[in-house]
Scaffold this motif. Structure first.
Motif, PDB file in Angstrom:
ATOM      1  N   PHE A  68       0.830  -1.207   0.000  1.00 41.11           N
ATOM      2  CA  PHE A  68       0.000   0.000   0.000  1.00 41.11           C
ATOM      3  C   PHE A  68       0.868   1.263   0.000  1.00 41.11           C
ATOM      4  CE2 PHE A  68      -2.875  -3.083   2.080  1.00 41.11           C
ATOM      5  CZ  PHE A  68      -3.874  -3.085   1.114  1.00 41.11           C
ATOM      6  N   ILE A  69       1.965   1.215   0.739  1.00 39.89           N
ATOM      7  CA  ILE A  69       2.883   2.358   0.775  1.00 39.89           C
ATOM      8  C   ILE A  69       3.457   2.591  -0.613  1.00 39.89           C
ATOM      9  CG2 ILE A  69       5.064   3.212   1.715  1.00 39.89           C
ATOM     10  CD1 ILE A  69       4.381   1.640   4.295  1.00 39.89           C
ATOM     11  N   LEU A  70       3.847   1.520  -1.269  1.00 37.26           N
ATOM     12  CA  LEU A  70       4.405   1.616  -2.614  1.00 37.26           C
ATOM     13  C   LEU A  70       3.357   2.103  -3.614  1.00 37.26           C
ATOM     14  CD1 LEU A  70       7.083   1.074  -4.017  1.00 37.26           C
ATOM     15  CD2 LEU A  70       6.271  -1.230  -4.508  1.00 37.26           C
ATOM     16  N   LEU A  71       2.163   1.560  -3.527  1.00 41.93           N
ATOM     17  CA  LEU A  71       1.081   1.923  -4.445  1.00 41.93           C
ATOM     18  C   LEU A  71       0.659   3.386  -4.305  1.00 41.93           C
ATOM     19  CD1 LEU A  71      -0.916   0.741  -6.546  1.00 41.93           C
ATOM     20  CD2 LEU A  71      -2.464   0.293  -4.648  1.00 41.93           C
ATOM     21  N   THR A  72       0.677   3.908  -3.087  1.00 44.20           N
ATOM     22  CA  THR A  72       0.255   5.291  -2.839  1.00 44.20           C
ATOM     23  C   THR A  72       1.433   6.257  -2.808  1.00 44.20           C
ATOM     24  OG1 THR A  72       0.364   5.018  -0.445  1.00 44.20           O
ATOM     25  CG2 THR A  72      -1.754   4.536  -1.525  1.00 44.20           C
ATOM     26  N   LEU A  73       2.601   5.789  -3.212  1.00 43.30           N
ATOM     27  CA  LEU A  73       3.816   6.607  -3.233  1.00 43.30           C
ATOM     28  C   LEU A  73       4.137   7.213  -1.864  1.00 43.30           C
ATOM     29  CD1 LEU A  73       3.227   8.411  -6.645  1.00 43.30           C
ATOM     30  CD2 LEU A  73       4.588   6.359  -6.207  1.00 43.30           C
ATOM     31  N   GLY A  74       3.885   6.452  -0.827  1.00 37.45           N
ATOM     32  CA  GLY A  74       4.237   6.849   0.529  1.00 37.45           C
ATOM     33  C   GLY A  74       3.136   7.534   1.308  1.00 37.45           C
ATOM     34  N   LEU A  75       2.029   7.880   0.671  1.00 38.14           N
ATOM     35  CA  LEU A  75       0.961   8.571   1.392  1.00 38.14           C
ATOM     36  C   LEU A  75       0.287   7.694   2.434  1.00 38.14           C
ATOM     37  CD1 LEU A  75      -0.710  10.701  -1.405  1.00 38.14           C
ATOM     38  CD2 LEU A  75       0.730  11.473   0.478  1.00 38.14           C
ATOM     39  N   PHE A  76       0.373   6.376   2.272  1.00 33.50           N
ATOM     40  CA  PHE A  76      -0.212   5.484   3.271  1.00 33.50           C
ATOM     41  C   PHE A  76       0.510   5.600   4.614  1.00 33.50           C
ATOM     42  CE2 PHE A  76      -1.362   1.361   5.195  1.00 33.50           C
ATOM     43  CZ  PHE A  76      -2.739   1.468   5.082  1.00 33.50           C
ATOM     44  N   LEU A  77       1.742   6.110   4.605  1.00 34.78           N
ATOM     45  CA  LEU A  77       2.453   6.345   5.864  1.00 34.78           C
ATOM     46  C   LEU A  77       1.712   7.358   6.732  1.00 34.78           C
ATOM     47  CD1 LEU A  77       6.131   6.440   4.573  1.00 34.78           C
ATOM     48  CD2 LEU A  77       5.084   4.686   6.025  1.00 34.78           C
ATOM     49  N   LEU A  78       1.001   8.281   6.104  1.00 38.74           N
ATOM     50  CA  LEU A  78       0.186   9.235   6.851  1.00 38.74           C
ATOM     51  C   LEU A  78      -0.948   8.523   7.581  1.00 38.74           C
ATOM     52  CD1 LEU A  78      -0.319  12.195   7.509  1.00 38.74           C
ATOM     53  CD2 LEU A  78      -1.693  12.342   5.439  1.00 38.74           C
ATOM     54  N   VAL A  79      -1.543   7.543   6.931  1.00 36.22           N
ATOM     55  CA  VAL A  79      -2.596   6.738   7.571  1.00 36.22           C
ATOM     56  C   VAL A  79      -2.008   5.965   8.749  1.00 36.22           C
ATOM     57  CG1 VAL A  79      -4.213   4.830   7.218  1.00 36.22           C
ATOM     58  CG2 VAL A  79      -3.956   6.587   5.459  1.00 36.22           C
ATOM     59  N   ILE A  80      -0.834   5.397   8.553  1.00 37.78           N
ATOM     60  CA  ILE A  80      -0.178   4.660   9.637  1.00 37.78           C
ATOM     61  C   ILE A  80       0.098   5.585  10.817  1.00 37.78           C
ATOM     62  CG2 ILE A  80       1.963   3.477  10.297  1.00 37.78           C
ATOM     63  CD1 ILE A  80       1.987   2.232   7.503  1.00 37.78           C
ATOM     64  N   ASN A  81       0.616   6.780  10.546  1.00 34.59           N
ATOM     65  CA  ASN A  81       0.890   7.733  11.623  1.00 34.59           C
ATOM     66  C   ASN A  81      -0.387   8.142  12.341  1.00 34.59           C
ATOM     67  OD1 ASN A  81       3.633   7.666  11.142  1.00 34.59           O
ATOM     68  ND2 ASN A  81       3.643   9.513   9.911  1.00 34.59           N
ATOM     69  N   ALA A  82      -1.474   8.321  11.597  1.00 26.29           N
ATOM     70  CA  ALA A  82      -2.761   8.664  12.216  1.00 26.29           C
ATOM     71  C   ALA A  82      -3.241   7.526  13.109  1.00 26.29           C
ATOM     72  CB  ALA A  82      -3.797   8.982  11.139  1.00 26.29           C
ATOM     73  N   LEU A  83      -3.114   6.294  12.640  1.00 26.61           N
ATOM     74  CA  LEU A  83      -3.520   5.146  13.450  1.00 26.61           C
ATOM     75  C   LEU A  83      -2.668   5.021  14.709  1.00 26.61           C
ATOM     76  CD1 LEU A  83      -4.184   2.519  10.633  1.00 26.61           C
ATOM     77  CD2 LEU A  83      -5.881   3.766  11.995  1.00 26.61           C
ATOM     78  N   LEU A  84      -1.391   5.332  14.605  1.00 33.85           N
ATOM     79  CA  LEU A  84      -0.518   5.297  15.787  1.00 33.85           C
ATOM     80  C   LEU A  84      -0.904   6.379  16.791  1.00 33.85           C
ATOM     81  CD1 LEU A  84       2.950   4.620  14.127  1.00 33.85           C
ATOM     82  CD2 LEU A  84       1.469   2.996  15.304  1.00 33.85           C
ATOM     83  N   LEU A  85      -1.331   7.546  16.304  1.00 31.02           N
ATOM     84  CA  LEU A  85      -1.789   8.603  17.200  1.00 31.02           C
ATOM     85  C   LEU A  85      -3.097   8.196  17.882  1.00 31.02           C
ATOM     86  CD1 LEU A  85      -1.209  11.404  18.316  1.00 31.02           C
ATOM     87  CD2 LEU A  85      -2.431  12.356  16.357  1.00 31.02           C
ATOM     88  N   LEU A  86      -3.987   7.558  17.135  1.00 25.85           N
ATOM     89  CA  LEU A  86      -5.221   7.040  17.750  1.00 25.85           C
ATOM     90  C   LEU A  86      -4.901   5.983  18.800  1.00 25.85           C
ATOM     91  CD1 LEU A  86      -7.611   6.736  14.681  1.00 25.85           C
ATOM     92  CD2 LEU A  86      -7.951   8.168  16.697  1.00 25.85           C
ATOM     93  N   LEU A  87      -3.961   5.099  18.500  1.00 24.51           N
ATOM     94  CA  LEU A  87      -3.549   4.075  19.455  1.00 24.51           C
ATOM     95  C   LEU A  87      -2.929   4.712  20.700  1.00 24.51           C
ATOM     96  CD1 LEU A  87      -3.186   1.072  20.161  1.00 24.51           C
ATOM     97  CD2 LEU A  87      -1.012   1.141  18.908  1.00 24.51           C
ATOM     98  N   THR A  88      -2.163   5.771  20.517  1.00 25.45           N
ATOM     99  CA  THR A  88      -1.588   6.493  21.652  1.00 25.45           C
ATOM    100  C   THR A  88      -2.678   7.073  22.535  1.00 25.45           C
ATOM    101  OG1 THR A  88       0.405   7.030  20.393  1.00 25.45           O
ATOM    102  CG2 THR A  88      -0.068   8.402  22.305  1.00 25.45           C
ATOM    103  N   GLY A  89      -3.701   7.665  21.905  1.00 29.64           N
ATOM    104  CA  GLY A  89      -4.827   8.196  22.670  1.00 29.64           C
ATOM    105  C   GLY A  89      -5.557   7.114  23.435  1.00 29.64           C
ATOM    106  N   TRP A  90      -5.714   5.937  22.819  1.00 26.54           N
ATOM    107  CA  TRP A  90      -6.393   4.823  23.477  1.00 26.54           C
ATOM    108  C   TRP A  90      -5.578   4.330  24.677  1.00 26.54           C
ATOM    109  CZ3 TRP A  90      -5.200  -0.414  24.080  1.00 26.54           C
ATOM    110  CH2 TRP A  90      -6.247  -1.197  24.575  1.00 26.54           C
TER     111      TRP A  90
END
Length: 130
Positions: A68-90
């Motif tokens: 997915f990272i390769l297919l989106t040219l790295g933009l999926f890393l933003l989704v990963i970072n957002a999910l990590l921030l949500l996990l931090t909040g949890w």
């Protein structure tokens, strides 16, 4: 020394994100010295939680989502970072720290702010241990 720089960088990035985005917040007083004294320790705890989650969970997610990272040219890393921030909040909520992230899109905005602030702080402070 490297640990303190890492913790301070994460704390500054989180503080900026909480100031800029309404959906990312700490509970407690909202003005004056009471706000600083009641939110400084939780800010450092959340910075440590975010750093630990980023250190251990992010590499696994990057490997698993490589197509997915390769297919989106790295933009999926933003989704990963957002999910990590949500996990931090949890995790912070489970520990009773009083840190909240309201939703996915707020987490995306927070991930952008945190990434940009981290880049700026790292550029200003630099890594003198190398």
């Amino acid at each position: 020394m490297r640990f303190l720089t890492w913790l301070a960088t994460n704390a500054v990035a989180l503080a900026v994100a909480t100031r800029l985005l309404d959906g990312i917040r700490f509970t407690g007083p909202t003005q004056g010295s009471a706000e600083i004294s009641h939110k400084l320790v939780p800010l450092l705890v959340v910075a440590a939680i975010l750093g630990l989650i980023t250190s251990f969970v992010k590499p696994v997610l990057k490997v698993l989502s490589f197509p997915f990272i390769l297919l989106t040219l790295g933009l999926f890393l933003l989704v990963i970072n957002a999910l990590l921030l949500l996990l931090t909040g949890w995790v912070a909520g489970r520990l009773g720290v009083g840190f909240h992230v309201d939703g996915f899109w707020t987490a995306v905005g927070g991930a952008i702010v945190i990434t940009l602030v981290t880049w700026v702080v790292d550029a200003l402070v630099g890594d003198r241990d190398r």
